[in-house]
Each structure stands twice: as C-alpha cells, then as structure tokens.
Scaffold this motif. Structure first.
Motif, PDB file in Angstrom:
ATOM      1  N   GLN A 411      51.246  17.894  23.262  1.00  0.00           N
ATOM      2  CA  GLN A 411      51.109  17.336  21.789  1.00  0.00           C
ATOM      3  C   GLN A 411      53.010  17.832  21.455  1.00  0.00           C
ATOM      4  O   GLN A 411      53.385  17.885  20.867  1.00  0.00           O
ATOM      5  N   ALA A 412      52.836  19.789  21.929  1.00  0.00           N
ATOM      6  CA  ALA A 412      53.905  20.910  21.293  1.00  0.00           C
ATOM      7  C   ALA A 412      55.131  20.264  21.552  1.00  0.00           C
ATOM      8  O   ALA A 412      56.337  20.236  21.589  1.00  0.00           O
ATOM      9  N   ILE A 413      54.448  19.630  23.432  1.00  0.00           N
ATOM     10  CA  ILE A 413      56.039  18.624  24.062  1.00  0.00           C
ATOM     11  C   ILE A 413      56.384  17.629  23.990  1.00  0.00           C
ATOM     12  O   ILE A 413      57.913  17.379  23.165  1.00  0.00           O
ATOM     13  N   GLU A 414      55.422  16.805  22.891  1.00  0.00           N
ATOM     14  CA  GLU A 414      56.114  15.735  21.790  1.00  0.00           C
ATOM     15  C   GLU A 414      57.178  16.546  20.550  1.00  0.00           C
ATOM     16  O   GLU A 414      58.073  15.892  20.753  1.00  0.00           O
ATOM     17  N   ASP A 415      56.449  17.320  19.973  1.00  0.00           N
ATOM     18  CA  ASP A 415      57.072  17.692  18.578  1.00  0.00           C
ATOM     19  C   ASP A 415      58.535  18.646  19.227  1.00  0.00           C
ATOM     20  O   ASP A 415      59.642  17.657  18.284  1.00  0.00           O
ATOM     21  N   TYR A 416      58.073  19.040  19.995  1.00  0.00           N
ATOM     22  CA  TYR A 416      59.362  20.013  20.603  1.00  0.00           C
ATOM     23  C   TYR A 416      60.739  18.625  20.818  1.00  0.00           C
ATOM     24  O   TYR A 416      62.128  18.639  20.259  1.00  0.00           O
ATOM     25  N   LYS A 417      60.155  17.502  21.833  1.00  0.00           N
ATOM     26  CA  LYS A 417      61.367  16.501  22.535  1.00  0.00           C
ATOM     27  C   LYS A 417      61.269  15.634  20.743  1.00  0.00           C
ATOM     28  O   LYS A 417      62.952  15.177  20.719  1.00  0.00           O
ATOM     29  N   SER A 418      60.769  15.854  19.939  1.00  0.00           N
ATOM     30  CA  SER A 418      61.111  14.655  18.712  1.00  0.00           C
ATOM     31  C   SER A 418      62.323  15.323  17.679  1.00  0.00           C
ATOM     32  O   SER A 418      62.034  14.883  16.382  1.00  0.00           O
ATOM     33  N   LYS A 420      61.176  19.217  16.975  1.00  0.00           N
ATOM     34  CA  LYS A 420      60.856  20.007  15.786  1.00  0.00           C
ATOM     35  C   LYS A 420      60.958  21.384  16.915  1.00  0.00           C
ATOM     36  O   LYS A 420      60.290  21.612  17.728  1.00  0.00           O
ATOM     37  N   GLN A 421      61.616  22.353  16.249  1.00  0.00           N
ATOM     38  CA  GLN A 421      62.437  23.123  16.777  1.00  0.00           C
ATOM     39  C   GLN A 421      60.874  25.217  16.862  1.00  0.00           C
ATOM     40  O   GLN A 421      61.118  25.333  17.965  1.00  0.00           O
ATOM     41  N   GLU A 422      60.242  23.789  15.530  1.00  0.00           N
ATOM     42  CA  GLU A 422      59.148  25.505  15.884  1.00  0.00           C
ATOM     43  C   GLU A 422      58.214  25.008  16.949  1.00  0.00           C
ATOM     44  O   GLU A 422      57.703  25.832  17.605  1.00  0.00           O
ATOM     45  N   ALA A 423      58.158  24.038  17.404  1.00  0.00           N
ATOM     46  CA  ALA A 423      57.111  24.023  18.593  1.00  0.00           C
ATOM     47  C   ALA A 423      57.931  24.570  19.953  1.00  0.00           C
ATOM     48  O   ALA A 423      57.218  24.633  20.599  1.00  0.00           O
ATOM     49  N   LEU A 424      58.863  24.576  19.896  1.00  0.00           N
ATOM     50  CA  LEU A 424      59.766  25.718  21.602  1.00  0.00           C
ATOM     51  C   LEU A 424      58.734  27.587  21.145  1.00  0.00           C
ATOM     52  O   LEU A 424      58.811  28.066  21.970  1.00  0.00           O
ATOM     53  N   GLY A 429      55.228  31.506  22.296  1.00  0.00           N
ATOM     54  CA  GLY A 429      54.100  31.831  22.451  1.00  0.00           C
ATOM     55  C   GLY A 429      52.938  32.329  23.020  1.00  0.00           C
ATOM     56  O   GLY A 429      51.991  32.984  23.668  1.00  0.00           O
ATOM     57  N   GLN A 430      52.441  30.933  23.554  1.00  0.00           N
ATOM     58  CA  GLN A 430      51.470  30.404  24.751  1.00  0.00           C
ATOM     59  C   GLN A 430      52.028  30.781  25.732  1.00  0.00           C
ATOM     60  O   GLN A 430      51.151  31.350  26.857  1.00  0.00           O
ATOM     61  N   VAL A 431      52.429  31.105  26.194  1.00  0.00           N
ATOM     62  CA  VAL A 431      53.352  31.975  27.312  1.00  0.00           C
ATOM     63  C   VAL A 431      53.029  33.364  27.216  1.00  0.00           C
ATOM     64  O   VAL A 431      52.533  34.042  28.314  1.00  0.00           O
ATOM     65  N   MET A 432      53.867  34.091  26.627  1.00  0.00           N
ATOM     66  CA  MET A 432      52.900  35.108  26.036  1.00  0.00           C
ATOM     67  C   MET A 432      51.392  35.862  25.962  1.00  0.00           C
ATOM     68  O   MET A 432      50.930  36.334  26.997  1.00  0.00           O
ATOM     69  N   ARG A 433      51.162  34.936  25.806  1.00  0.00           N
ATOM     70  CA  ARG A 433      49.500  34.488  25.415  1.00  0.00           C
ATOM     71  C   ARG A 433      48.986  34.583  26.437  1.00  0.00           C
ATOM     72  O   ARG A 433      47.786  35.443  27.276  1.00  0.00           O
ATOM     73  N   LYS A 445      62.239  32.051  27.780  1.00  0.00           N
ATOM     74  CA  LYS A 445      63.048  30.812  26.435  1.00  0.00           C
ATOM     75  C   LYS A 445      63.221  30.280  27.659  1.00  0.00           C
ATOM     76  O   LYS A 445      63.906  28.628  27.329  1.00  0.00           O
ATOM     77  N   GLU A 446      64.967  30.750  28.699  1.00  0.00           N
ATOM     78  CA  GLU A 446      65.438  30.047  29.545  1.00  0.00           C
ATOM     79  C   GLU A 446      64.693  29.114  30.401  1.00  0.00           C
ATOM     80  O   GLU A 446      65.284  27.604  30.381  1.00  0.00           O
ATOM     81  N   ILE A 447      63.598  29.377  31.133  1.00  0.00           N
ATOM     82  CA  ILE A 447      62.809  28.446  32.015  1.00  0.00           C
ATOM     83  C   ILE A 447      62.608  26.940  31.236  1.00  0.00           C
ATOM     84  O   ILE A 447      62.870  25.872  31.499  1.00  0.00           O
ATOM     85  N   LEU A 448      62.032  27.523  29.903  1.00  0.00           N
ATOM     86  CA  LEU A 448      61.253  26.590  29.215  1.00  0.00           C
ATOM     87  C   LEU A 448      62.202  25.090  28.547  1.00  0.00           C
ATOM     88  O   LEU A 448      61.983  24.740  28.757  1.00  0.00           O
ATOM     89  N   ILE A 449      63.405  26.497  27.967  1.00  0.00           N
ATOM     90  CA  ILE A 449      64.127  25.299  27.984  1.00  0.00           C
ATOM     91  C   ILE A 449      64.966  24.292  29.061  1.00  0.00           C
ATOM     92  O   ILE A 449      64.641  22.492  28.570  1.00  0.00           O
ATOM     93  N   LYS A 450      64.814  24.851  29.551  1.00  0.00           N
ATOM     94  CA  LYS A 450      64.941  23.938  30.973  1.00  0.00           C
ATOM     95  C   LYS A 450      64.116  23.156  31.661  1.00  0.00           C
ATOM     96  O   LYS A 450      64.904  22.084  31.865  1.00  0.00           O
ATOM     97  N   ILE A 451      62.813  23.329  32.072  1.00  0.00           N
ATOM     98  CA  ILE A 451      62.131  22.510  32.542  1.00  0.00           C
ATOM     99  C   ILE A 451      61.923  21.232  31.518  1.00  0.00           C
ATOM    100  O   ILE A 451      61.860  20.203  31.306  1.00  0.00           O
ATOM    101  N   LEU A 452      62.202  21.770  29.801  1.00  0.00           N
ATOM    102  CA  LEU A 452      61.488  20.479  28.961  1.00  0.00           C
ATOM    103  C   LEU A 452      62.893  19.479  28.722  1.00  0.00           C
ATOM    104  O   LEU A 452      62.711  18.672  28.444  1.00  0.00           O
TER     105      LEU A 452
END
Ligand code: ADP
Ligand code: MG
Ligand code: ZN
Length: 453
Positions: A411-418, A420-424, A429-433, A445-452
């Motif tokens: 769901q968060a991936i979809e939100d990000y692609k549409s 929504k910056q908060e999704a990132l 936060g999920q990675v930290m957890r 942050k860098e890796i997330l953006i690259k993959i997405l």
C-alpha cells in the motif's frame, strides 16, 4: 545614597530520622502523617516525663553545619530552658543551646564573605491553630538549626543570592530538610536609624519583598527606637509588633535534666575531614580547569551526587561530550523516572563506556539513548550490548532489509508512486524498526529511492 545594614537569623529543620529528645519520627515540611500520630509522653510534655539523651545524628549534623560555615566549634555545650507561655509549648520552655548563658555550637564563621555570628541547635514547639484551637504535636521536639549572621548584607539581592548558596551548600551535607524550607528573622537598619527586626518570614520571595519594603519605609520614617515587626504577605508590608523595651524575658536557666555535651577534638577533626567540597569551589574548578560554560557548571553543581558522578566521568571522557550527556540525557532519564541519581545504581564506568561507544561511532546516538534508559534501575556494561546493536553502514545489508520492507508494504509503495511524499518517511521508519535503529539513515533513504524508481 542611604546605606542599609542587614543581618539574618535563619531557622531550618535538621534532617534526622528521630526527634531530638525521644525516638518519635521527625517529620516536617510536606505533612504526611495525621495530626498527633508521631508523639509520646516526652514530646507532648506529660507530667514527670524526662528527655532522653539528645539525638546523636542531630549533634553530628549541627557540627557539620558549623564547620561548613567556617565556624569554630565549642567543645562543651549546655542545654538551656527558654521560657515562654504559648499553647504550642506545654512544657512552658523550649530546650535550646542558645540564650544568655549558653555557648553556641559554632561561632565566628564566615560563609561567602558574610560573617557567621553563631550556629545553634534547638527543639521545635508544636503547631497551634489559633482558629480551631487544635494543637498538632507531630513536629514538637524536632531538631532545628539557627544560623545568625553579622549585619554584613547591604541589599535584598545580596541576601537572596547568599541564601540560595547557603541552602545549596547545606544540601551537599543533607543537613537540612529542603522540603520544609527555611524561615528567617531579618534585621535591618539604615545609617542614622535604629535597628528593626522582622520576625519569621517564610520564603525567599517574601524575604526579598520584606527587605525592599522595609528599607523604603525606614528612609521615610527614620526609626528612632528599636522595634520588632512582622511581614504581611497579602499586603506586602511590614507591621509593628512591639518595641524592644517590651521584649520578652525568656528567663533562661541551664537544663537540669540534660548533661553537658562534651565534643572531643578528634570527633570534630573526623567530621571536618569527611565534609564534601562546597558547591562554589566545585563550580570554580569546573569553569577554570575544565573550561565548562558557567550555565552548565551551575546545573552540574546543583546536586552533589550529579557533580561527583560527572567529575569521575571527565577523568576518562572529553567534557564536550560528557556535558550534554550528563546535563541533558542523564538528567532527563532520571527526571522521567522521578529518581535521584543516588537512588539508582548507575556506575560511572558503564556511563563512560557508553560515551566511548558514541565517540568511536559504534553506536548511533539514538541507540545510546535507548541503552541509557535501560540503565535504570541498574546499569550494565554496554559493550556486549553494542555488538548486537552496532550501526549498519554496509549497503548490501541495508538493501536486504529495504527489499523486505517493500515486500511487506504494498500500500505504501502505491501511495509513494501516486506522489505521496509521507509514504517515503513511513518506509524509512519501517527500515529503522526492522534494523532495530541500527541502519544508517542516509544510506537507507538513498537505497529506497533507487529501488522505488
Ligand atoms: P536579638 O537578640 O535582639 O535578636 P542580636 O544581637 O542577637 O539581637 O542580633 C540579631 C541580629 O541582628 C543579627 O543577625 C545581627 O546581624 C543583626 N544586627 C545587629 N546589629 C544590626 C544593625 N545595626 N543593623 C541591622 N542588623 C543588625
Ligand atoms: Mg533575634
Ligand atoms: Zn516523642
């Protein structure tokens, strides 16, 4: 300008478990017990009751107070009966080491450039409520200290600053009950006028107001006879009680039921050598020798347990790191747990280890804060802990966690692609957890953006 002379007579409760002449619990300040529950025939002055020998804890503390104020301690002390008639005093007299024929516990002291005339010990009377007529004997017989200064003060500001230092210094030896506060009689005169005594003022704020009012009043009225006044808190003015000619005669006599207290020279020396350094001396050293900012040094010296802990820490750790970790992190953890440092078991060596792990970048500050919180009630060596909490900076390792988080949050991936910056932020936060606060933030942050993308 008219010059003012001000001298103080300060009263405080001495911190003891028991009362002065009986074994009833000594309680004051924030009243805990119901009225008349900590009482016995001695402290309620039943006919025929005789005092027990004075509480040795109170004698020790009064000697400590005299010494820390730079007084000479007298070696033979005689108890006196100070007579007056009042409902709070069923014996008709108060036992005190003061008065016409008494030798005070300490004399001729000096504390922060103000002369100390004398320091003595006495018992508290009961509490009388004139409205209801009720008397509570719980505090009757509690040990009190009286400190009399020379008329060396010149202004209200000087008095207040000095009293703050006095209270702080006495807290280092736990000599007075700070919850119960202090009371003072304030003596004031201006050049060419007679001395006026304002009785029984009960807070620093009121002491300051009373002095300021009284100096102005004396300038207007130029007192020609010595008199005693009181401070009206509501109106913030002083009111005449009596002139010195009407002063009470306390008919002092030596107490026949109590022996003379003999204090050996060795005992005084022993107490002297175990006194802690005064806060103003510690403050000076922290500023001069360790180059700590005054405002931080003041926070550190507010409590003896904290400053002694800090002094051990900076033997091993740079003060630049130790200051914020003590004045901010450690104090807030203690505060949150409503504990004093001395009530928990935090070893300086464990705290030092923790700071070293931050210094050499083994732990993130976030992780170190978490470990510090676990130091209550008892600290441990954070080294073993640090191994499994070591910061992850390795790209491949973070990538693994990121991929897993992506899989679990469609769901968060979809939100990000549409868009929504908060999704990132949510995903970071999920990675930290998932990494238990160990993943390096920037790399994540860098890796997330690259993959997405
Ligand atoms: P008393 O027995 O009336 O209380 P003391 O001689 O014991 O009198 O003095 C009590 C206080 O009065 C002390 O704190 C002392 O510093 C202060 N005092 C003495 N002389 C003066 C003065 N001229 N102006 C202001 N205060 C004074
Ligand atoms: Mg007096
Ligand atoms: Zn008692």
């Amino acid at each position: 300008m008219t010059k003012a002379k001000i001298g103080l007579e300060i009263h405080g409760y001495i911190n003891t478990n028991e009362k002065l002449f009986c074994t009833c619990k000594a309680e004051h300040g924030a009243k805990i017990s119901k009225p008349n529950t900590n009482i016995c025939p001695i402290c309620t002055a039943q006919p025929g009751a005789k005092p027990m020998l004075p509480n040795s804890e109170a004698i020790k503390k009064i000697i400590q107070i005299a010494l820390i104020l730079g007084c000479k301690v007298n070696k033979k002390l005689t108890w006196q009966r100070k007579h007056y008639d009042w409902p709070d005093l069923p014996k008709g007299y108060q036992n005190t080491i003061s008065g016409t024929y008494a030798i005070p516990v300490g004399i001729n002291g000096k504390f922060q450039s103000i002369g100390i005339t004398e320091v003595h010990l006495e018992e508290d009377p009961a509490a009388w409520n004139p409205k209801t007529g009720e008397i509570d004997y719980n505090r009757s017989g509690s040990p009190l200290v009286e400190i009399v200064t020379e008329p060396d003060f010149k202004s209200s500001e000087e008095v207040i600053e000095w009293l703050k230092q006095l209270i702080l210094t006495l807290s280092y030896i736990k000599a007075i009950d700070k919850n119960a506060g202090i009371k003072a009689d304030v003596n004031i005169s201006i050049s060419g006028g007679k001395r006026v005594e304002i009785k029984n003022i009960n807070s620093l704020k009121n002491i300051q107001k009373a002095i300021e009012y009284e100096i102005q009043r004396q300038k207007r009225e130029k007192p020609k006879i010595q008199e005693t006044r009181m401070f009206d808190e509501k109106k913030e003015i002083t009111i005449k009680m009596r002139t010195k000619e009407q002063a009470e005669d306390y008919r002092f006599i030596s107490e026949p039921d109590l022996p003379v207290i003999k204090i050996e020279k060795q005992r005084i020396e022993k107490i002297k050598s175990s006194l802690p350094e005064s806060p103003h001396i510690k403050l000076k050293r922290l500023i001069k020798k360790h180059r700590i900012e005054k405002k931080h040094a003041e926070i550190l010296t507010k409590k003896l347990d904290i400053v002694e802990f800090f002094e051990q820490v900076i033997e091993k750790v740079n003060p630049k790191l130790a200051v914020p970790w003590t004045t901010i992190e450690l104090l807030s953890v203690l505060n949150y747990n409503k504990k004093e440092l001395e009530e928990v078991d935090i070893k300086p060596e464990h705290f030092i280890e923790l700071l070293k792990l931050i210094e050499n970048k083994t732990l993130t500050e976030l992780k170190a804060q978490e470990i510090l919180r676990q130091f209550i009630p008892k600290s441990f060596s954070p080294k073993t802990h640090a191994k499994k909490h070591k910061k992850i900076s390795e790209k491949s390792e973070i990538e693994k966690i990121v991929k897993q988080v992506i899989k679990q949050n469609p769901q968060a991936i979809e939100d990000y692609k549409s868009g929504k910056q908060e999704a990132l932020n949510f995903l970071i936060g999920q990675v930290m957890r998932a990494s238990n606060k160990r993943a390096d933030y920037k790399t994540t942050k860098e890796i997330l953006i690259k993959i997405l993308h």
